[in-house]
Design a protein around this motif. Structure first.
Motif, PDB file in Angstrom:
ATOM      1  N   SER A  34       8.590   7.388  -4.691  1.00  0.00           N
ATOM      2  CA  SER A  34       7.411   7.608  -3.844  1.00  0.00           C
ATOM      3  C   SER A  34       6.971   6.354  -3.091  1.00  0.00           C
ATOM      4  N   HIS A  35       7.290   5.169  -3.643  1.00  0.00           N
ATOM      5  CA  HIS A  35       6.823   3.919  -3.058  1.00  0.00           C
ATOM      6  C   HIS A  35       7.976   2.931  -2.998  1.00  0.00           C
ATOM      7  N   VAL A  36       8.235   2.403  -1.804  1.00  0.00           N
ATOM      8  CA  VAL A  36       9.370   1.494  -1.630  1.00  0.00           C
ATOM      9  C   VAL A  36       9.168   0.229  -2.447  1.00  0.00           C
ATOM     10  N   GLY A  37       7.944  -0.309  -2.442  1.00  0.00           N
ATOM     11  CA  GLY A  37       7.686  -1.512  -3.227  1.00  0.00           C
ATOM     12  C   GLY A  37       6.636  -2.399  -2.592  1.00  0.00           C
ATOM     13  N   GLY A  38       6.578  -3.646  -3.046  1.00  0.00           N
ATOM     14  CA  GLY A  38       5.674  -4.626  -2.477  1.00  0.00           C
ATOM     15  C   GLY A  38       4.230  -4.180  -2.443  1.00  0.00           C
ATOM     16  N   ALA A  39       3.569  -4.396  -1.311  1.00  0.00           N
ATOM     17  CA  ALA A  39       2.151  -4.077  -1.167  1.00  0.00           C
ATOM     18  C   ALA A  39       1.864  -2.605  -1.410  1.00  0.00           C
ATOM     19  N   ALA A  40       2.779  -1.718  -1.007  1.00  0.00           N
ATOM     20  CA  ALA A  40       2.556  -0.278  -1.185  1.00  0.00           C
ATOM     21  C   ALA A  40       2.566   0.105  -2.666  1.00  0.00           C
ATOM     22  N   MET A  41       3.523  -0.432  -3.425  1.00  0.00           N
ATOM     23  CA  MET A  41       3.555  -0.165  -4.855  1.00  0.00           C
ATOM     24  C   MET A  41       2.364  -0.810  -5.547  1.00  0.00           C
ATOM     25  N   ASN A  42       2.009  -2.019  -5.124  1.00  0.00           N
ATOM     26  CA  ASN A  42       0.838  -2.693  -5.696  1.00  0.00           C
ATOM     27  C   ASN A  42      -0.404  -1.822  -5.592  1.00  0.00           C
ATOM     28  N   ALA A  43      -0.630  -1.268  -4.400  1.00  0.00           N
ATOM     29  CA  ALA A  43      -1.828  -0.456  -4.175  1.00  0.00           C
ATOM     30  C   ALA A  43      -1.832   0.771  -5.076  1.00  0.00           C
ATOM     31  N   LEU A 419      14.447   5.882   4.472  1.00  0.00           N
ATOM     32  CA  LEU A 419      13.670   4.728   4.028  1.00  0.00           C
ATOM     33  C   LEU A 419      12.720   4.255   5.117  1.00  0.00           C
ATOM     34  N   GLY A 420      13.202   4.242   6.352  1.00  0.00           N
ATOM     35  CA  GLY A 420      12.351   3.855   7.474  1.00  0.00           C
ATOM     36  C   GLY A 420      11.148   4.768   7.622  1.00  0.00           C
ATOM     37  N   ASP A 424       7.134   3.831   7.229  1.00  0.00           N
ATOM     38  CA  ASP A 424       6.117   4.186   8.230  1.00  0.00           C
ATOM     39  C   ASP A 424       4.917   4.860   7.585  1.00  0.00           C
ATOM     40  N   ASP A 425       5.183   5.780   6.664  1.00  0.00           N
ATOM     41  CA  ASP A 425       4.087   6.468   5.961  1.00  0.00           C
ATOM     42  C   ASP A 425       3.277   5.481   5.123  1.00  0.00           C
ATOM     43  N   GLU A 426       3.966   4.545   4.469  1.00  0.00           N
ATOM     44  CA  GLU A 426       3.265   3.596   3.611  1.00  0.00           C
ATOM     45  C   GLU A 426       2.454   2.592   4.424  1.00  0.00           C
TER      46      GLU A 426
END
Length: 444
Positions: A34-43, A419-420, A424-426
């Motif tokens: 559901s989440h690629v990683g980095g800031a998106a996973m953090n949130a 992945l792209g 974009d969604d994240e």
């Protein structure tokens, strides 16, 4: 597509400072779908815990053979701006955390006394840190090396955070950072003086990564993106950057790059120690916008910047406060006055960057050097903060597009496209600046 091994260890460290306890849990494959990683996973991880928690996280490319794969992101609700912020940390912070065996670190609660958190060999620990309050950053680092020898990278706070200054800034070791939105204040509220990383081993990335890395660097070299190296070429691209660059004539030493970065944008600078005839001092120039703000207000900008680093204070705030050139002693007094509580911060004016919405600029730390503007800046920086790539490099390397980076994650064209779309969604979710809905509310 699940970005599990080889891009992650599959471990999350959870620290409760209130109880001085720490443990690890598995990073679920479902979360990575559901989440690629980095800031998106953090949130998303922040949504699973209390809103005053702090999450430090890596992206799938952090520590890989991808260019400038140095990024660690700190995500938290800013106590200064009251919305979610994501602060980038470069040099070796991201790789050292990932190579310590932990991909994400969730820090909950608040300690009664100052403490440090460390990650190494897949384990996370809390360490009491007596007599650390009010210590300048270099002295704090000496204390940490005695009490926790062997750490390879650190994020620390200084006296400005201890004194509740709204201009306090978390620092990568003694070098400062791009934190201009209150991460240092969030750490101080937790009595967290330092986070330490010690990477022992790497990850088994795909066998074609070294060849991909060489091909990507050749693409950048042929495009001319790597022609100008060091701190000065980046500074010159800023508004009033020409004058800021002139101040450094005769002061510069060797350049330095972040982990796996082919284009160093930092430079060591030397200067005569104030009040001394021959004794020299020096520092690493890393914050281009901070230097531009400070150097245009003082001919003694290098010793002023050094003092900002010692106190854990944002140099942009000092530049804004000086307003005009002053004798060194008076300018130092301004710095000391900003490193205490009770000073005022105007949300409308600080921090900001030309051509970028101020709220969006603050979402990503408030200090990422703006070499582009508008949607171009936002899309490139946000994608870098998700993937684990330095957000400054991604602007310097303008010829590099997202698919060039995504090839390090997959060799399949359809997977790259998917992945792209996920990124974009994240990005759209990140720009809302809110803690996302955790869904069923179950903790990872």
């Amino acid at each position: 597509m699940s970005l599990y091994r080889p891009f992650y260890n599959g471990k999350i460290g959870v620290v409760d400072l209130t109880t001085q306890s720490a443990y690890t849990v598995d990073l679920s494959r479902d979360a990575l779908r559901s989440h690629v990683g980095g800031a998106a996973m953090n949130a998303w991880l922040l949504s699973e815990y209390e809103s005053d928690s702090l999450v430090l996280g890596t992206g799938p490319l952090t520590g890989s053979f991808a260019p400038a794969s140095a990024l660690l992101v700190g995500t938290f609700r800013s106590p200064v701006y009251d919305h979610l912020c994501h602060v980038p940390f470069m040099l070796r912070c991201g790789p050292e955390m990932k190579f310590s065996g932990v991909d994400y670190l969730i820090i909950r609660g608040a300690a009664k006394e100052p403490c440090a958190v460390s990650a190494t060999r897949g384990q996370v620990h809390v360490h009491p840190l007596a007599d650390s309050r009010e210590k300048p950053v270099p002295e704090l680092l000496q204390l940490l090396r005695r009490s926790n020898p062997g750490f390879r990278s650190s994020i620390v706070t200084g006296p400005a955070a201890d004194r509740s200054s709204p201009f306090a800034s978390a620092s990568i070791g003694s070098h400062g950072s791009f934190d201009k939105v209150g991460l240092a204040a969030r750490m101080a509220a937790k009595n967290l003086k330092a986070v330490l990383f010690s990477g022992i081993e790497g990850l088994p990335f795909r066998e074609d990564h070294p060849a991909l890395s060489k091909a990507t660097e050749k693409l950048l070299r042929d495009s001319g993106a790597l022609a100008s190296k060091g701190f000065i070429p980046v500074v010159r691209k800023l508004e009033d950057g020409g004058e800021a660059a002139k101040v450094l004539r005769g002061s510069l030493g060797r350049n330095r790059a972040c982990y796996h970065c082919p284009c160093p944008c930092m430079t060591y600078a030397g200067f005569k120690k104030p009040g001394a005839d021959t004794e020299k001092d020096g520092l690493l120039l890393m914050d281009h916008s901070g230097w531009a703000a400070l150097s245009c207000k003082s001919d003694d900008a290098l010793p002023l910047l050094k003092r900002c680093h010692e106190l854990g204070l944002d140099p942009c705030a000092v530049g804004n406060a000086l307003r005009e050139d002053r004798p060194l002693r008076e300018a130092m007094n301004v710095i000391e006055s900003l490193a205490v509580s009770g000073v005022h911060i105007d949300e409308e004016d600080y921090p900001s960057a030309p051509g970028i919405d101020s709220r969006t600029y603050r979402l990503f730390g408030g200090g990422i050097t703006p070499l582009s503007s508008g949607k171009a800046w936002t899309d490139r920086v946000a994608a870098a903060m998700i993937l684990g790539i330095c957000p400054l490099f991604i602007q310097i390397a303008g010829r590099l597009d997202r698919s060039d980076l995504l090839r390090f994650l997959s060799s399949d064209a359809e997977e790259i496209k998917a992945l792209g779309e996920r990124i974009d969604d994240e990005i759209e979710t990140l720009l809302e600046g809110k803690i996302p809905d955790s869904g069923n509310g179950d903790r990872v």
